[in-house]
Design a protein around this motif. Structure first.
Motif, short mmCIF file in Angstrom:
data_model
loop_
_atom_site.label_atom_id
_atom_site.label_comp_id
_atom_site.label_asym_id
_atom_site.label_seq_id
_atom_site.Cartn_x
_atom_site.Cartn_y
_atom_site.Cartn_z
N ILE A 43 0.87 -1.18 0.00
CA ILE A 43 0.00 0.00 0.00
C ILE A 43 0.90 1.22 0.00
O ILE A 43 1.78 1.37 0.86
CB ILE A 43 -0.92 0.00 1.23
N LYS A 44 0.72 2.08 -0.97
CA LYS A 44 1.61 3.23 -1.15
C LYS A 44 1.62 4.12 0.09
O LYS A 44 2.67 4.62 0.49
CB LYS A 44 1.17 4.03 -2.37
N GLU A 67 -6.76 4.83 -0.91
CA GLU A 67 -5.38 4.35 -0.91
C GLU A 67 -5.03 3.74 -2.27
O GLU A 67 -5.91 3.39 -3.07
CB GLU A 67 -5.17 3.32 0.19
N THR A 68 -3.72 3.60 -2.50
CA THR A 68 -3.21 3.10 -3.78
C THR A 68 -2.47 1.79 -3.55
O THR A 68 -1.60 1.70 -2.68
CB THR A 68 -2.27 4.12 -4.43
N MET A 69 -2.82 0.80 -4.34
CA MET A 69 -2.16 -0.51 -4.26
C MET A 69 -1.02 -0.58 -5.29
O MET A 69 -1.20 -0.21 -6.45
CB MET A 69 -3.17 -1.62 -4.53
N LEU A 70 0.16 -1.05 -4.84
CA LEU A 70 1.32 -1.23 -5.72
C LEU A 70 1.61 -2.72 -5.85
O LEU A 70 1.64 -3.44 -4.85
CB LEU A 70 2.55 -0.51 -5.15
N VAL A 71 1.87 -3.18 -7.07
CA VAL A 71 2.22 -4.57 -7.33
C VAL A 71 3.55 -4.59 -8.06
O VAL A 71 3.68 -4.02 -9.14
CB VAL A 71 1.14 -5.29 -8.15
N THR A 84 -10.98 4.59 -4.94
CA THR A 84 -11.79 5.64 -4.28
C THR A 84 -12.84 5.03 -3.37
O THR A 84 -13.22 5.61 -2.36
CB THR A 84 -12.46 6.52 -5.34
N SER A 85 -13.33 3.85 -3.75
CA SER A 85 -14.30 3.14 -2.91
C SER A 85 -14.04 1.65 -3.04
O SER A 85 -13.56 1.16 -4.07
CB SER A 85 -15.73 3.47 -3.33
#
Length: 948
Positions: A43-44, A67-71, A84-85
């Motif tokens: 999670i960024k 939140e932003t997910m990084l892979v 956003t949701s």
């Protein structure tokens, strides 16, 4: 009041909306559609929290709205998605695109984990077996592996069907005749010992014959202790990890693949060294192969996938009567749901291998054809063809794997593997055929039961230490058990023709009843630290206990550490260097003692003086495994569509087992000379491995290309200590300061004459070192040519320089028979000359070079061989169009193996070993000897591979 209630409700809903929600996902390779395991999901906004994708590419992550997910995954560009949701239980499919030019593959780096090749600090070779088999027709594991990995030669030790495979990996820094690597198939510890219960070790049945090449997906070859330390006390010879094909990944569906292969084999190189070459050359048959293979792969939904295959293979060799008939069924099922994963594999093999006796004995076909100008001097051809030597075997292998992710992302993996093999051997001489002095029949039968069981349990946890730091901790327990029981009986003299059951024989020659059990338990811990998908540090240690070591030896520890650093190109290097890795590693592993080395035993027998207890074998309660430590350093670099790999390794083996003589004064009989095991030997090995791959040409439309590849290996070893003694068996010697198993024997120094000047034989020198059985240089090279996007031509050349072979065949014929042309021509010339003259003396001196001293026949065995040429044509698009999509793929291929050979060896086949590869043997035995072994055949095969 109402406004207050409304305000509180909105606040509560807002807080609820901001709570973390659990999402599920699967990570795929966008190019291939295959799932990606080991991807880092973080999670960024909270970089210390995260997880990894499992073996099915699945993951669970707790994420808040906004939140932003990084892979991230080595070899792929980073993927990110802003939420956003989020709804509870939301599922997302993530497709990663390749971020480097070099394709990354997942490799089994240790017993604990599989990782990207970029993250591994050792030179572990990966073979994409599925791609090779789809477009060519390898007949054995040796054909599939040899020439495609650095640091190893892999070949069949005999040219008959079903024969053993010899592995010469790296510098062979050992005194042991046990030279085979460990083999794991889908996690199952595979019993790859050769069976020679009713015949010689040269013509044993290979256990690896039970594995259909069409079922193999990939092969990883761990070549030395630096990488194999996690496998413990039996891994110093390396480890071969075989993964078979599984169900479909990605989208739901069913795929069916069928393949037919038909081929022939023939004598590759004619015999030319004998007066009567025709008898030998005409004896060989044209062999035939017919193989039918089919598999079904299915993915029913996101949780269930299935694989099933059936294989029927009927092969006859170049020796009359040499036949192999084998049927195989294999299945695999995978289930994955949330934090739980189940995997199951099972395979059953039913086979019969007929092995007529053709080498290394008085009643062998080739010896009877080779010795004298008049064939069959010892046994008639009619009797030889009537004798039946065969093995029937049933084999079941299976594995059950369970994975579960506990809270706090603690992952448990448990695997149980079973390999159960029943083998019945038969050696039958029918009544009425004369063998030696017996014409009333003989029969030998054996009943063998081999069982291998392994149980692995692993706990692991991934930690996101910071935004760029990741740590994986693993703890693994491995229990292995191997049992072997053999019952047999040998009888002769049947009462009447046509009756051959054991009970009808008049004489029992001998009976056997042996049992052997090996138990080993290892605990392995590993820490794997990575920084920014660029720096990778791995450390681990394994502790082993085994019933094979002495009771005074509590346990053995094997450490390992490796570092891999992927250099980021500087600005001036960008566009020139695509990928650059430097690596270093150190590790230790071992070789277990011979069975019963640790146990003392006595024989109880009756005599006229009463019951006696006689010493039978003195065991050593302090015996330990041989211990090999290996340091390895290297680099892998990709530039301008070129790939270069370089590895240097140094091996040091201590506690090498040497068999010494016990003093009779201590109560042990002199018959036990050289039979007491001690850890007093040391040997050092070193070598260089270089691989080079080059894209020479690519057309503008990408439909035509040419790739070249080269593998170069340099290797050596030297005995540092052998306990202050020479260890010798016939021509092979272990002596301090020399390469292990050096050839050591006398040679002819000229002719001897009697008082009348008549030639009487050769003057033999004192023993001297005459070379070594392992090459100094070996490797391979070849090309892959693709034309019009459909036609592919591949070639593979292999070479070797610096090895020697003891040519027992030519020595025996020259000294015992009358068919060796060089000596027979000199004898005929000598008979026309006058004793005492210069010409007579010169001819006699030349003739003495073919006399009895063994050293006259220790010969150079350098060679270069065209091992393989494959032409394949992909008709997939055309077949799909013609069948309205019913055919999904169609490949036609033609393969030729062993097509051309150039050698300085005096025999017909330089890459051969009459001992049949490794075997259990106290002390040392022959190594690299040619005792009328059947030469490797030339073979041609055609296949049609269709996918539905």
């Amino acid at each position: 009041m109402y406004k207050t209630f409304t305000s509180l409700s909105i606040t509560a809903l807002s807080c609820f909306a901001l709570q973390a929600q659990n999402i599920q996902g699967t990570v795929f390779d966008k190019a291939s559609g295959k799932v990606i395991s080991g991807a880092t999901i973080t999670i960024k906004e909270r970089p210390k929290e995260g997880t990894f994708s499992d073996g099915n590419g699945k993951f669970n992550l707790s994420l808040r709205p906004g939140e932003t997910m990084l892979v991230k995954m080595v070899g792929f560009t980073t993927y990110q998605e802003h939420f956003t949701s989020i709804k509870e239980g939301h599922h997302v499919d993530i497709y990663l695109t390749s971020g480097v030019e070099l394709d990354e593959v997942m490799i089994t780096a240790s017993l604990a984990n599989s990782r990207s090749k970029r993250a591994i600090g050792t030179n572990v070779d990966h073979v994409d077996a599925a791609d090779i088999v789809a477009k060519s027709n390898p007949s054995s594991l040796a054909d599939l592996v040899n020439g495609r990995i650095s640091g190893a030669q892999v070949y069949n030790t005999n040219g008959k069907v079903g024969m053993p495979i010899r592995f010469d990996i790296r510098s062979a820094a050992t005194f042991s005749m046990e030279r085979d690597p460990l083999i794991f198939i889908d996690g199952v510890r595979y019993n790859n010992s050769n069976t020679a219960d009713v015949n010689s070790s040269q013509e044993a049945m290979s256990a690896l014959n039970d594995l259909p090449m069409n079922d193999i997906a990939s092969i990883d070859v761990i070549k030395g202790p630096a990488a194999a330390a996690s496998y413990g006390a039996e891994a110093a010879n390396g480890v071969v990890i075989i993964q078979t094909k599984r169900g479909l990944s990605g989208q739901k569906g069913v795929a069916v693949n069928v393949k037919y292969t038909g081929g022939i084999s023939e004598l590759a190189n004619k015999y030319t060294k004998y007066v009567n070459n025709d008898a030998l050359n005409n004896f060989f048959n044209t062999g035939h192969q017919n193989q039918f293979y089919a598999n079904l792969s299915a993915k029913f939904d996101q949780s269930n996938s299935l694989f099933f295959s059936a294989n029927s293979n009927t092969t006859s060799g170049t020796i009359p009567g040499n036949k192999d008939n084998r049927q195989t069924l294999r299945g695999g099922y995978d289930f994955s749901k949330d934090n739980f994963k189940l995997g199951f594999t099972a395979a059953y093999v039913k086979g019969k291998l007929s092995i007529p006796q053709s080498a290394s004995g008085r009643d062998d076909a080739i010896w009877n054809l080779m010795r004298d100008q008049t064939p069959w001097p010892f046994i008639s051809e009619e009797t030889w063809r009537a004798i039946e030597k065969s093995y029937t075997n049933d084999r079941f292998t299976g594995s059950l794997k369970l994975n579960y992710t506990f809270p706090f992302n603690i992952k448990m993996e448990s695997l149980v593997g079973l390999d159960l093999n029943y083998i019945d051997g038969l050696n039958y001489l029918p009544y009425g055929f004369l063998q030696g002095t017996n014409s009333t029949g003989a029969k030998q039968i054996s009943d063998r039961r081999n069982l291998n069981l392994n149980w692995d349990v692993k706990l692991s946890r991934n930690f996101a230490l910071a935004e760029k730091w990741q740590l994986n901790l693993s703890l693994l327990s491995q229990l292995t058990k191997a049992t072997e029981s053999v019952n047999g009986i040998s009888v002769r003299n049947f009462a009447v023709p046509g009756i051959s059951n054991i009970a009808s024989a008049a004489e029992i020659l001998n009976t056997t009843d042996t049992y052997f059990e090996k138990r080993t338990h290892g605990i392995y811990g590993e820490a794997f630290l990575s920084y920014n998908n660029q720096l990778f540090i791995n450390t681990g240690v394994r502790r082993d206990v085994s019933n094979m070591i002495g009771r005074n030896v509590a346990s053995i520890w094997y450490p390992t550490v490796s570092v891999a650093y992927n250099v980021k190109p500087m600005e001036f290097m960008k566009g020139k260097i695509d990928d650059w890795k430097v690596r270093a590693a150190y590790g230790e592993s071992g070789r277990l003692p011979y069975p019963n080395d640790a146990q003392t035993s006595y024989l109880v027998e009756n005599s006229s003086f009463g019951t006696l207890v006689r010493p039978l074998r003195k065991g050593n309660p302090d015996i330990k495994p041989e211990r090999t430590g290996e340091f390895e350093i290297g680099t892998d670099i990709s530039f301008f569509k070129q790939r270069l790999g370089f590895t240097y390794y140094l091996q040091n083996t201590r506690d090498a087992i040497v068999y010494t003589t016990l003093l009779p004064s201590l109560g042990w009989p002199s018959s036990l000379s050289g039979d007491y095991p001690e850890n007093i030997g040391k040997i050092r090995g070193r070598g260089i491995e270089v691989t080079y791959n080059s894209r020479v040409f690519t057309s503008s439309d990408q439909k035509n290309s040419l790739d070249l590849f080269v593998i170069f290996n340099n290797q050596s070893n030297k005995v540092i200590s052998s306990g202050g003694r020479d260890i010798i068996n016939s021509v092979n010697l272990i002596r301090e300061g020399l390469p292990a198993f050096s050839f050591y024997t006398g040679v002819s120094e000229g002719a001897l004459f009697n008082s009348s000047g008549v030639y009487t034989g050769a003057k033999e020198s004192t023993p001297q070192v005459l070379g070594k059985p392992f090459p100094t240089y070996n490797g391979s090279f070849g090309f892959n040519l693709q034309l019009v996007n459909n036609l592919r031509v591949q070639s593979l050349f292999t070479y070797s320089k610096g090895a020697k072979v003891y040519n027992i065949s030519n020595r025996n014929v020259a000294s015992q028979g009358n068919n060796y042309k060089a000596s027979e021509d000199l004898k005929a010339l000598l008979a026309t000359q006058t004793p005492g003259t210069d010409e007579y003396i010169n001819t006699a001196n030349e003739l003495s070079k073919y006399a009895g001293p063994r050293g006259n026949f220790v010969e150079k065995a350098d060679f270069i061989r065209l091992s393989n040429v494959t032409i394949s044509y992909d008709l997939g698009s055309w077949a799909k169009k013609q069948t309205n999509g019913f055919f999904k793929s169609c490949v036609l291929s033609i393969t030729g193996n062993n097509l051309w050979l150039k050698t300085n060896y005096g025999g017909v086949e330089p890459q051969i070993d009459s001992q049949g590869g490794s075997k259990r043997n106290r002390g040392i035995s022959y190594l690299s000897s040619d005792w009328t072994a059947v030469p490797a055949p030339r073979s041609y095969a055609m296949s049609v591979n269709i996918g539905f």
